[in-house]
Design a protein around this motif. Structure first.
Motif, PDB file in Angstrom:
ATOM      1  N   LEU A  44       0.803  -1.222   0.000  1.00 48.23           N
ATOM      2  CA  LEU A  44       0.000   0.000   0.000  1.00 48.23           C
ATOM      3  C   LEU A  44       0.838   1.274   0.000  1.00 48.23           C
ATOM      4  O   LEU A  44       0.294   2.362  -0.067  1.00 48.23           O
ATOM      5  N   GLY A  45       2.163   1.120   0.072  1.00 48.92           N
ATOM      6  CA  GLY A  45       3.025   2.296  -0.034  1.00 48.92           C
ATOM      7  C   GLY A  45       3.813   2.654   1.198  1.00 48.92           C
ATOM      8  O   GLY A  45       4.575   3.624   1.182  1.00 48.92           O
ATOM      9  N   ASN A  46       3.644   1.901   2.283  1.00 51.27           N
ATOM     10  CA  ASN A  46       4.411   2.204   3.490  1.00 51.27           C
ATOM     11  C   ASN A  46       5.891   1.937   3.288  1.00 51.27           C
ATOM     12  O   ASN A  46       6.279   1.113   2.459  1.00 51.27           O
ATOM     13  N   LYS A  47       6.690   2.609   4.089  1.00 50.43           N
ATOM     14  CA  LYS A  47       8.129   2.333   4.096  1.00 50.43           C
ATOM     15  C   LYS A  47       8.337   0.930   4.652  1.00 50.43           C
ATOM     16  O   LYS A  47       7.550   0.460   5.476  1.00 50.43           O
ATOM     17  N   PRO A  48       9.397   0.257   4.226  1.00 53.66           N
ATOM     18  CA  PRO A  48       9.625  -1.122   4.693  1.00 53.66           C
ATOM     19  C   PRO A  48       9.884  -1.162   6.198  1.00 53.66           C
ATOM     20  O   PRO A  48      10.660  -0.360   6.723  1.00 53.66           O
ATOM     21  N   PHE A  92       3.165   2.951 -12.036  1.00 52.56           N
ATOM     22  CA  PHE A  92       3.665   4.139 -11.364  1.00 52.56           C
ATOM     23  C   PHE A  92       5.074   3.915 -10.836  1.00 52.56           C
ATOM     24  O   PHE A  92       5.395   2.835 -10.382  1.00 52.56           O
ATOM     25  N   GLU A  93       5.871   4.960 -10.896  1.00 48.44           N
ATOM     26  CA  GLU A  93       7.217   4.911 -10.305  1.00 48.44           C
ATOM     27  C   GLU A  93       7.199   5.776  -9.057  1.00 48.44           C
ATOM     28  O   GLU A  93       7.216   7.000  -9.146  1.00 48.44           O
ATOM     29  N   GLY A  94       7.132   5.155  -7.922  1.00 43.69           N
ATOM     30  CA  GLY A  94       7.141   5.861  -6.655  1.00 43.69           C
ATOM     31  C   GLY A  94       5.768   6.114  -6.099  1.00 43.69           C
ATOM     32  O   GLY A  94       4.772   6.164  -6.820  1.00 43.69           O
ATOM     33  N   MET A  95       5.743   6.301  -4.797  1.00 40.63           N
ATOM     34  CA  MET A  95       4.488   6.514  -4.101  1.00 40.63           C
ATOM     35  C   MET A  95       3.819   7.815  -4.508  1.00 40.63           C
ATOM     36  O   MET A  95       2.598   7.891  -4.587  1.00 40.63           O
TER      37      MET A  95
END
Length: 98
Positions: A44-48, A92-95
């Motif tokens: 969903l886009g969270n940081k690891p 998409f490239e990046g959040m």
């Protein structure tokens, strides 16, 4: 949001959890529960936030969920995303692009 399916994998190994149902779901396992929850957040886009022992960059993450009767599929590999819903497909490239 209703989670329908979560998958994590690469060319050597994969795990798919698709037994979710409406209501409360409980994951029972000797290992892997944390990785599955963290994989959903990561897709969903969270940081690891994976454990140091898990090389998350080697995997592709798949999340399928339902929201307002619409099915969404997100696939994430690194900072690249594929999003599918209705008859739409986006890459998409990046959040920030997502």
């Amino acid at each position: 949001m209703i989670i329908r399916k979560v998958a994590v994998g690469n060319s050597e190994e994969a795990f798919i959890e698709d037994t979710f149902s409406e209501g409360l779901n409980i994951l029972l396992s000797n290992k892997g529960k944390t990785i599955i929850i963290q994989s959903m957040l990561y897709a969903l886009g969270n940081k690891p936030i994976f454990p140091d022992s898990f090389n998350y960059k080697d995997f592709v993450y798949y999340l399928e969920f339902e929201h307002n009767s619409e099915i969404y599929i997100i696939v994430r590999s690194g900072d690249e995303y594929v999003l599918k819903y209705s008859d739409k497909l986006g890459i998409f490239e990046g959040m920030s692009e997502l």
